[in-house]
Design an enzyme around this catalytic site. Structure first.
Site, PDB file in Angstrom:
ATOM      1  N   ASN A  48       5.542  -4.184   5.117  1.00  0.00           N
ATOM      2  CA  ASN A  48       4.741  -5.401   5.135  1.00  0.00           C
ATOM      3  C   ASN A  48       5.459  -6.516   5.914  1.00  0.00           C
ATOM      4  O   ASN A  48       6.379  -6.254   6.673  1.00  0.00           O
ATOM      5  CB  ASN A  48       4.343  -5.837   3.726  1.00  0.00           C
ATOM      6  CG  ASN A  48       2.946  -6.459   3.700  1.00  0.00           C
ATOM      7  OD1 ASN A  48       2.668  -7.381   4.454  1.00  0.00           O
ATOM      8  ND2 ASN A  48       2.075  -5.939   2.854  1.00  0.00           N
ATOM      9  N   HIS A  86       6.220  -4.565   9.096  1.00  0.00           N
ATOM     10  CA  HIS A  86       6.714  -3.192   8.919  1.00  0.00           C
ATOM     11  C   HIS A  86       8.024  -2.950   9.672  1.00  0.00           C
ATOM     12  O   HIS A  86       8.227  -1.911  10.316  1.00  0.00           O
ATOM     13  CB  HIS A  86       5.639  -2.182   9.343  1.00  0.00           C
ATOM     14  CG  HIS A  86       4.395  -2.220   8.505  1.00  0.00           C
ATOM     15  ND1 HIS A  86       4.412  -2.463   7.148  1.00  0.00           N
ATOM     16  CD2 HIS A  86       3.080  -2.041   8.835  1.00  0.00           C
ATOM     17  CE1 HIS A  86       3.172  -2.427   6.686  1.00  0.00           C
ATOM     18  NE2 HIS A  86       2.353  -2.192   7.677  1.00  0.00           N
ATOM     19  N   HIS A  91       2.166   4.622   4.366  1.00  0.00           N
ATOM     20  CA  HIS A  91       1.010   3.931   4.945  1.00  0.00           C
ATOM     21  C   HIS A  91      -0.151   4.883   5.231  1.00  0.00           C
ATOM     22  O   HIS A  91      -0.885   4.712   6.210  1.00  0.00           O
ATOM     23  CB  HIS A  91       1.448   3.208   6.226  1.00  0.00           C
ATOM     24  CG  HIS A  91       0.613   2.041   6.612  1.00  0.00           C
ATOM     25  ND1 HIS A  91      -0.676   2.163   7.095  1.00  0.00           N
ATOM     26  CD2 HIS A  91       0.870   0.710   6.591  1.00  0.00           C
ATOM     27  CE1 HIS A  91      -1.148   0.963   7.355  1.00  0.00           C
ATOM     28  NE2 HIS A  91      -0.241   0.063   7.061  1.00  0.00           N
ATOM     29  N   TYR A 129      -3.725   6.509   5.330  1.00  0.00           N
ATOM     30  CA  TYR A 129      -5.122   6.076   5.239  1.00  0.00           C
ATOM     31  C   TYR A 129      -5.895   7.217   4.586  1.00  0.00           C
ATOM     32  O   TYR A 129      -5.867   8.354   5.082  1.00  0.00           O
ATOM     33  CB  TYR A 129      -5.723   5.852   6.632  1.00  0.00           C
ATOM     34  CG  TYR A 129      -5.199   4.653   7.380  1.00  0.00           C
ATOM     35  CD1 TYR A 129      -5.948   3.476   7.461  1.00  0.00           C
ATOM     36  CD2 TYR A 129      -3.975   4.690   8.030  1.00  0.00           C
ATOM     37  CE1 TYR A 129      -5.487   2.381   8.172  1.00  0.00           C
ATOM     38  CE2 TYR A 129      -3.507   3.599   8.740  1.00  0.00           C
ATOM     39  CZ  TYR A 129      -4.259   2.444   8.813  1.00  0.00           C
ATOM     40  OH  TYR A 129      -3.797   1.361   9.516  1.00  0.00           O
ATOM     41  N   ASP A 168      -6.996  -6.932   2.693  1.00  0.00           N
ATOM     42  CA  ASP A 168      -5.676  -6.608   3.251  1.00  0.00           C
ATOM     43  C   ASP A 168      -4.677  -7.483   2.501  1.00  0.00           C
ATOM     44  O   ASP A 168      -4.039  -8.352   3.077  1.00  0.00           O
ATOM     45  CB  ASP A 168      -5.671  -6.887   4.754  1.00  0.00           C
ATOM     46  CG  ASP A 168      -4.405  -6.388   5.444  1.00  0.00           C
ATOM     47  OD1 ASP A 168      -3.560  -5.788   4.754  1.00  0.00           O
ATOM     48  OD2 ASP A 168      -4.263  -6.619   6.657  1.00  0.00           O
ATOM     49  N   GLN A 181      -0.584  -3.035  -1.806  1.00  0.00           N
ATOM     50  CA  GLN A 181      -1.401  -3.611  -0.748  1.00  0.00           C
ATOM     51  C   GLN A 181      -2.646  -2.757  -0.608  1.00  0.00           C
ATOM     52  O   GLN A 181      -2.552  -1.564  -0.309  1.00  0.00           O
ATOM     53  CB  GLN A 181      -0.618  -3.599   0.576  1.00  0.00           C
ATOM     54  CG  GLN A 181      -1.316  -4.272   1.752  1.00  0.00           C
ATOM     55  CD  GLN A 181      -1.028  -5.762   1.869  1.00  0.00           C
ATOM     56  OE1 GLN A 181      -0.208  -6.307   1.094  1.00  0.00           O
ATOM     57  NE2 GLN A 181      -1.651  -6.437   2.800  1.00  0.00           N
ATOM     58  N   GLU A 219      -0.746   0.721  -0.395  1.00  0.00           N
ATOM     59  CA  GLU A 219       0.689   0.718  -0.096  1.00  0.00           C
ATOM     60  C   GLU A 219       1.436   0.090  -1.265  1.00  0.00           C
ATOM     61  O   GLU A 219       1.361  -1.117  -1.476  1.00  0.00           O
ATOM     62  CB  GLU A 219       0.952  -0.080   1.184  1.00  0.00           C
ATOM     63  CG  GLU A 219       0.159   0.402   2.380  1.00  0.00           C
ATOM     64  CD  GLU A 219      -0.076  -0.708   3.413  1.00  0.00           C
ATOM     65  OE1 GLU A 219       0.897  -1.254   3.947  1.00  0.00           O
ATOM     66  OE2 GLU A 219      -1.245  -1.033   3.672  1.00  0.00           O
TER      67      GLU A 219
HETATM   68  C1  GLA Z   1      -0.594  -3.161   7.073  1.00  0.00           C
HETATM   69  C2  GLA Z   1      -1.035  -4.547   7.093  1.00  0.00           C
HETATM   70  C3  GLA Z   1      -2.262  -4.702   7.907  1.00  0.00           C
HETATM   71  C4  GLA Z   1      -2.148  -4.029   9.246  1.00  0.00           C
HETATM   72  C5  GLA Z   1      -1.702  -2.597   9.068  1.00  0.00           C
HETATM   73  C6  GLA Z   1      -1.422  -1.915  10.353  1.00  0.00           C
HETATM   74  O1  GLA Z   1      -1.079  -2.424   6.074  1.00  0.00           O
HETATM   75  O2  GLA Z   1      -1.214  -5.073   5.813  1.00  0.00           O
HETATM   76  O3  GLA Z   1      -2.503  -6.068   8.091  1.00  0.00           O
HETATM   77  O4  GLA Z   1      -1.237  -4.715  10.039  1.00  0.00           O
HETATM   78  O5  GLA Z   1      -0.549  -2.544   8.317  1.00  0.00           O
HETATM   79  O6  GLA Z   1      -2.490  -1.939  11.227  1.00  0.00           O
END
Ligand code: GLA
Length: 348
Positions: free
Chosen positions: A80, A107, A177, A179, A249, A286, A313
């Site tokens: 983050n 990150h 991270h 998805y 986010d 997150q 996250e």
């Molecule tokens: C994280 C952030 C987002 C974005 C992604 C990568 O999770 O919280 O804002 O930057 O990474 O795209």
């Protein structure tokens, strides 16, 4: 249980990348590669026993190297954002490189997630990835020995065990991270999934997604996910916080944080019945709804559209080193960092 090792590709500098696939007795399998210690797939059954890969990302090394959205990677030493790309420890200021707006550090400018990790089989259900981060990369103090052990159980739990130790006092905050799309990586948007997060509070951010420092109640806001809510219901609500970030986010403060493993979030896809529970011993999570995905070509040549995957996250709060009131993540030289996150899959 079994673990299979296969070649995944070769980097431009000649380094070979391996893929480790762990399969359990139910037929669930997960694959991780040594580039970025990346979780690249998770084949999970739906309510009818149909297996699909629920990880949105790439199926080749080239995609993993060129990616811009941290698909599946392990992020560190500080996941983050860090505001103004700086923090101080014991009066010493550390200036970091910035990779966002020329101001913030996101990150850790991508250190751990672009590293080649060493992999070792721990047993027939686990692979342990390790990496040594040299002192001073992107401005972070300390030579850090880090490992992430991925274990798949017969109960369809994917356990990530993070360990690290630095030779200098430093900040450490590691996450994965990935998805997820519980309908399958190619099944469209995640707006019809429901999301439940066990958090009475969250950390509002400024225009650069840096926490203001406030620990705000979720009550009467789109962030009240204490009971499951369809993600699409309020993601575009007329709310300044959601406008700053283009959708969810944000860091949620897990209720009852005491350093023991707790259920932080539950995502559910009513179409397939696949469910993901996230447990962690960390204070924050997150919830990122994939708002910045923009159609990059991913697995099977399919574009990864905006909001086609969500991330959960687990983490210390963003920008913690600059907020003494947040649960702290500064570790002494030699002090052990050890945290556990579990992604538990089921179907109903
Ligand atoms: C994280 C952030 C987002 C974005 C992604 C990568 O999770 O919280 O804002 O930057 O990474 O795209």
């Amino acid at each position: 249980m079994s673990v299979k090792i296969s070649d995944f590709g070769v980097l431009a500098n000649g380094t070979k990348i391996q893929k480790y696939t762990i399969e359990n007795s139910q037929g669930t399998s997960v694959s991780v590669i040594t580039y970025g210690a990346t979780l690249i797939s998770a084949l999970v059954a739906d309510r009818n026993g149909v297996f699909k890969d629920v990880i949105v990302g790439f199926d080749d090394l080239e995609g993993c190297v060129e990616r811009t959205d941290y698909q599946g990677v392990v992020v560190g030493p500080y996941a983050n954002r860090i505001g103004n790309s700086e923090f101080s420890i014991d009066g010493i200021k550390y200036k970091l490189n910035s990779n966002e707006n020329g101001v913030t550090c996101l990150h850790s400018c991508g250190e751990f997630n672009t590293a080649v990790w060493n992999a070792e089989l721990a047993d027939d259900s686990s692979v342990e990835m390790s990496y040594v981060s040299p002192d001073g990369v992107n401005g972070f103090p300390g030579r850090i020995n880090v490992s992430v052990k991925y274990t798949l159980t017969d109960d369809n739990e994917l356990k990530l065990e993070y360990s690290a130790v630095s030779d200098k006092k430093t900040v450490i905050n590691l996450t994965n991270h990935a998805y997820f799309n519980l309908g399958g990586f190619d099944s469209g948007l995640i707006l019809d999934h429901t999301m439940q997060i066990n958090a009475d509070c969250y950390t509002p951010v400024d225009e650069l997604s840096i926490p203001t420092g406030e620990i705000a109640s979720v009550e009467n806001t789109p962030f009240d996910l204490r009971t499951a809510k369809r993600i699409g219901d309020e993601i575009d609500a007329d709310c300044e916080q959601l406008k700053f970030t283009g959708g969810y986010d944000h860091n949620f403060c897990i209720s009852g944080y005491d350093g023991t493993l707790k259920t932080a979030a539950v995502a559910f896809d009513s179409v397939t019945g696949r469910k993901l529970e996230v447990l962690t011993d960390l204070p924050g999570i997150q919830f990122y709804a994939g708002n910045f995905l923009k159609g990059t070509i991913g697995k099977s040549g399919k574009p990864m559209e905006k909001r086609s995957g969500f991330c959960l996250e687990t983490q210390f709060y963003p920008d913690t080193p600059n907020h003494p009131d947040f649960p702290q993540c500064t570790f002494e030289a030699g002090e052990k960092y050890h945290t556990v996150t579990v992604f538990k899959f089921s179907a109903e």
